[in-house]
Scaffold this active site. Structure first.
Site, PDB file in Angstrom:
ATOM      1  N   GLY A 230       0.826  -1.210   0.000  1.00 23.90           N
ATOM      2  CA  GLY A 230       0.000   0.000   0.000  1.00 23.90           C
ATOM      3  C   GLY A 230       0.854   1.251   0.000  1.00 23.90           C
ATOM      4  O   GLY A 230       0.449   2.296   0.522  1.00 23.90           O
TER       5      GLY A 230
ATOM      6  N   ALA B  12     -14.217  -7.096  11.459  1.00 25.22           N
ATOM      7  CA  ALA B  12     -13.830  -8.475  11.777  1.00 25.22           C
ATOM      8  C   ALA B  12     -12.479  -8.817  11.146  1.00 25.22           C
ATOM      9  O   ALA B  12     -11.629  -9.463  11.778  1.00 25.22           O
ATOM     10  CB  ALA B  12     -14.908  -9.446  11.297  1.00 25.22           C
TER      11      ALA B  12
ATOM     12  N   SER C 130      -6.876  -1.292  12.503  1.00 26.27           N
ATOM     13  CA  SER C 130      -7.813  -0.163  12.582  1.00 26.27           C
ATOM     14  C   SER C 130      -8.392  -0.104  13.986  1.00 26.27           C
ATOM     15  O   SER C 130      -8.531  -1.146  14.650  1.00 26.27           O
ATOM     16  CB  SER C 130      -8.947  -0.365  11.574  1.00 26.27           C
ATOM     17  OG  SER C 130      -9.960   0.593  11.789  1.00 26.27           O
TER      18      SER C 130
ATOM     19  N   ASP D 147      -1.040  -7.234  -6.192  1.00 29.30           N
ATOM     20  CA  ASP D 147      -2.306  -7.288  -5.452  1.00 29.30           C
ATOM     21  C   ASP D 147      -2.073  -8.273  -4.311  1.00 29.30           C
ATOM     22  O   ASP D 147      -1.822  -9.460  -4.563  1.00 29.30           O
ATOM     23  CB  ASP D 147      -3.413  -7.770  -6.397  1.00 29.30           C
ATOM     24  CG  ASP D 147      -4.743  -7.934  -5.679  1.00 29.30           C
ATOM     25  OD1 ASP D 147      -4.765  -7.960  -4.425  1.00 29.30           O
ATOM     26  OD2 ASP D 147      -5.767  -8.061  -6.376  1.00 29.30           O
TER      27      ASP D 147
ATOM     28  N   TYR E 232     -15.408  -5.361   7.666  1.00 27.14           N
ATOM     29  CA  TYR E 232     -14.126  -4.658   7.803  1.00 27.14           C
ATOM     30  C   TYR E 232     -13.580  -4.827   9.221  1.00 27.14           C
ATOM     31  O   TYR E 232     -12.414  -5.177   9.415  1.00 27.14           O
ATOM     32  CB  TYR E 232     -14.333  -3.175   7.478  1.00 27.14           C
ATOM     33  CG  TYR E 232     -13.076  -2.325   7.568  1.00 27.14           C
ATOM     34  CD1 TYR E 232     -12.105  -2.383   6.579  1.00 27.14           C
ATOM     35  CD2 TYR E 232     -12.880  -1.462   8.652  1.00 27.14           C
ATOM     36  CE1 TYR E 232     -10.955  -1.591   6.660  1.00 27.14           C
ATOM     37  CE2 TYR E 232     -11.736  -0.666   8.734  1.00 27.14           C
ATOM     38  CZ  TYR E 232     -10.775  -0.739   7.730  1.00 27.14           C
ATOM     39  OH  TYR E 232      -9.640   0.032   7.813  1.00 27.14           O
TER      40      TYR E 232
ATOM     41  N   SER F 214       1.818   3.344  -2.290  1.00 24.86           N
ATOM     42  CA  SER F 214       1.637   4.463  -3.231  1.00 24.86           C
ATOM     43  C   SER F 214       0.870   5.631  -2.629  1.00 24.86           C
ATOM     44  O   SER F 214       0.991   6.756  -3.111  1.00 24.86           O
ATOM     45  CB  SER F 214       0.915   3.969  -4.493  1.00 24.86           C
ATOM     46  OG  SER F 214       1.738   3.047  -5.168  1.00 24.86           O
TER      47      SER F 214
ATOM     48  N   LYS G 282     -10.110  -6.686  10.351  1.00 28.44           N
ATOM     49  CA  LYS G 282      -9.054  -5.919  11.028  1.00 28.44           C
ATOM     50  C   LYS G 282      -8.782  -6.502  12.425  1.00 28.44           C
ATOM     51  O   LYS G 282      -7.641  -6.475  12.904  1.00 28.44           O
ATOM     52  CB  LYS G 282      -9.432  -4.440  11.104  1.00 28.44           C
ATOM     53  CG  LYS G 282      -9.347  -3.730   9.752  1.00 28.44           C
ATOM     54  CD  LYS G 282      -7.924  -3.739   9.201  1.00 28.44           C
ATOM     55  CE  LYS G 282      -7.751  -2.880   7.969  1.00 28.44           C
ATOM     56  NZ  LYS G 282      -6.367  -2.814   7.492  1.00 28.44           N
TER      57      LYS G 282
HETATM   58  N1  LIG Z   1      -7.908   6.200   6.530  1.00 31.55           N
HETATM   59  C1  LIG Z   1      -8.410   5.762   7.666  1.00 31.55           C
HETATM   60  O1  LIG Z   1      -9.171   6.492   8.346  1.00 31.55           O
HETATM   61  C2  LIG Z   1      -8.041   4.398   8.174  1.00 31.55           C
HETATM   62  C3  LIG Z   1      -8.378   4.089   9.495  1.00 31.55           C
HETATM   63  C4  LIG Z   1      -7.997   2.876  10.026  1.00 31.55           C
HETATM   64  C5  LIG Z   1      -7.270   1.982   9.258  1.00 31.55           C
HETATM   65  N2  LIG Z   1      -6.961   2.279   7.970  1.00 31.55           N
HETATM   66  C6  LIG Z   1      -6.147   1.311   7.233  1.00 31.55           C
HETATM   67  O2  LIG Z   1      -4.932   1.922   6.868  1.00 31.55           O
HETATM   68  C7  LIG Z   1      -4.377   1.269   5.734  1.00 31.55           C
HETATM   69  C8  LIG Z   1      -3.925   2.301   4.713  1.00 31.55           C
HETATM   70  O3  LIG Z   1      -5.066   2.965   4.189  1.00 31.55           O
HETATM   71  P1  LIG Z   1      -5.059   4.522   3.801  1.00 31.55           P
HETATM   72  O4  LIG Z   1      -6.097   5.166   4.633  1.00 31.55           O
HETATM   73  O5  LIG Z   1      -3.681   5.024   3.811  1.00 31.55           O
HETATM   74  O6  LIG Z   1      -5.672   4.445   2.321  1.00 31.55           O
HETATM   75  P2  LIG Z   1      -5.120   4.887   0.884  1.00 31.55           P
HETATM   76  O7  LIG Z   1      -6.229   4.651  -0.066  1.00 31.55           O
HETATM   77  O8  LIG Z   1      -4.527   6.252   0.940  1.00 31.55           O
HETATM   78  O9  LIG Z   1      -3.931   3.860   0.627  1.00 31.55           O
HETATM   79  C9  LIG Z   1      -4.154   2.486   0.489  1.00 31.55           C
HETATM   80  C10 LIG Z   1      -3.202   1.960  -0.572  1.00 31.55           C
HETATM   81  O10 LIG Z   1      -3.312   0.521  -0.578  1.00 31.55           O
HETATM   82  C11 LIG Z   1      -3.366   0.102  -1.925  1.00 31.55           C
HETATM   83  N3  LIG Z   1      -4.063  -1.186  -2.002  1.00 31.55           N
HETATM   84  C12 LIG Z   1      -5.386  -1.408  -1.799  1.00 31.55           C
HETATM   85  N4  LIG Z   1      -5.657  -2.706  -2.002  1.00 31.55           N
HETATM   86  C13 LIG Z   1      -4.499  -3.311  -2.348  1.00 31.55           C
HETATM   87  C14 LIG Z   1      -4.156  -4.636  -2.699  1.00 31.55           C
HETATM   88  N5  LIG Z   1      -5.075  -5.606  -2.756  1.00 31.55           N
HETATM   89  N6  LIG Z   1      -2.865  -4.914  -2.993  1.00 31.55           N
HETATM   90  C15 LIG Z   1      -1.936  -3.935  -2.965  1.00 31.55           C
HETATM   91  N7  LIG Z   1      -2.197  -2.655  -2.642  1.00 31.55           N
HETATM   92  C16 LIG Z   1      -3.479  -2.345  -2.345  1.00 31.55           C
HETATM   93  C17 LIG Z   1      -4.117   1.213  -2.646  1.00 31.55           C
HETATM   94  O11 LIG Z   1      -3.873   1.183  -4.040  1.00 31.55           O
HETATM   95  C18 LIG Z   1      -3.564   2.462  -1.964  1.00 31.55           C
HETATM   96  O12 LIG Z   1      -2.419   2.973  -2.616  1.00 31.55           O
HETATM   97  C19 LIG Z   1      -5.450   0.307   5.248  1.00 31.55           C
HETATM   98  O13 LIG Z   1      -5.117  -1.003   5.691  1.00 31.55           O
HETATM   99  C20 LIG Z   1      -6.713   0.799   5.936  1.00 31.55           C
HETATM  100  O14 LIG Z   1      -7.655  -0.223   6.118  1.00 31.55           O
HETATM  101  C21 LIG Z   1      -7.342   3.467   7.402  1.00 31.55           C
END
Ligand SMILES: NC(=O)c1ccc[n+]([C@@H]2O[C@H](COP(=O)([O-])OP(=O)(O)OC[C@H]3O[C@@H](n4cnc5c(N)ncnc54)[C@H](O)[C@@H]3O)[C@@H](O)[C@H]2O)c1
Length: 272
Positions: A15, A176, A161, A74, A174, A17, A178
């Site tokens: 993740g 469950a 999360s 992926d 989601y 990017s 996490k």
């Molecule tokens: N943003 C929030 O409020 C929040 C809160 C709690 C937890 N999270 C968790 O934090 C983590 C990061 O999320 P974020 O908020 O930075 O989101 P984001 O969308 O900015 O980044 C997520 C990245 O993961 C990549 N990705 C998604 N599915 C993928 C896959 N199957 N294989 C490879 N790459 C994949 C996406 O292309 C993206 O670049 C996630 O696990 C998310 O569940 C986010």
């Protein structure tokens, strides 16, 4: 140049990017690690809040004098993840750090409206994808020597999360999956503490990233999130990156199996 405690360490960041994964990759690179940036695509999520959103993570790292490569993967696809790990070992000859940040979230809906398709996708990415990468990393760590200065043979940090601990409306699947990340952190850490492999987890609260934008732009959801977060602001990707990188440094070498809430106090209780 600032002190680089992770010089010569090799880190796989999923993740990478966008959002938190991107912030973590950049901070690990600042500390000297070589970064394998793993994601579905090299470009950042266009809904993200990054100031430098049009530049890829790899380009940002290399422009600062660091070393980074992009791996299109992926994490729910077995052969793609295995290919990423084998190319990483061939190119860099080792692996020291795995950050499991890639995750899947879907818009809120009541439990009765969830279906097997949603659960299968959540499980394939959040649960199986995370567990698979952990196993592949641990197998490689076990082939490598303990580093007495670092205090470790390898580090894993999973990103779960706050929803893994407290229930939120409309995200049963989601939450469950996490929660499974929290517990595979603890159980995996117990198995591999004897091998000097640290496995920890960071559990973010509400963080402004592309994934969260549709919630942040919905006035009612934003109000609920702000009310649930005692701290006066919601989170930034950098809040998560700082703690995640700490879990990769020599200072945290005696920590394992821990789930650190980085959530502005969201999981403390009912905000006044
Ligand atoms: N943003 C929030 O409020 C929040 C809160 C709690 C937890 N999270 C968790 O934090 C983590 C990061 O999320 P974020 O908020 O930075 O989101 P984001 O969308 O900015 O980044 C997520 C990245 O993961 C990549 N990705 C998604 N599915 C993928 C896959 N199957 N294989 C490879 N790459 C994949 C996406 O292309 C993206 O670049 C996630 O696990 C998310 O569940 C986010």
């Amino acid at each position: 140049m600032s002190f680089q405690p992770l010089k010569d360490k090799v880190a796989v960041v999923t993740g990478a990017s966008s959002g938190m994964g991107r912030a973590i990759a950049l901070r690990l690179a600042e500390k000297g690690a070589k970064i394998i940036c793993c994601d579905l695509r090299a470009e950042a999520n266009p809904s993200g809040y990054e100031n430098d959103i049009s530049t890829t993570t790899v380009d940002l790292i290399t422009a600062s004098g660091g070393i980074a490569v992009f791996e299109k993967v992926d994490i729910s696809a077995v052969s793609e993840v295995e290919g990423t790990f084998s190319r990483t070992i061939s190119q860099f000859h080792r692996l020291d750090i795995l950050i499991n940040c890639a995750g899947y979230w879907a818009p809120f809906r009541d439990f009765a409206n969830e279906d097997d398709e949603l659960w299968a996708k959540m499980s394939a990415i959040n649960t199986l994808g995370t567990a698979r990468a952990m196993r592949l990393a641990i197998r490689q760590f076990l082939k490598q020597e303990f580093d007495p200065i670092w205090g470790s043979r390898g580090r894993i940090v999973n990103i779960s999360s706050c929803a893994a601990v407290v229930a939120f409306p409309g995200e049963v699947a989601y939450s469950a999956t996490k929660a499974s990340v929290n517990h595979m952190t603890r159980a995996g850490a117990l198995d591999h503490a004897k091998d000097s492999i640290n496995i920890n987890c960071v559990a973010p609260g509400v963080v402004a990233t592309g994934m969260a934008r549709q919630n942040i732009e919905d006035a009612d959801i934003l109000a609920l999130m702000q009310k649930s977060t005692p701290w006066p602001r919601i989170g930034r990707a950098g809040d998560i990156a700082g703690v995640t990188v700490f879990l990769c440094l020599p200072d945290s070498q005696w920590m394992t199996g821990q789930v650190l809430a980085v959530d502005g106090g969201l999981t403390l209780g009912v905000a006044p």
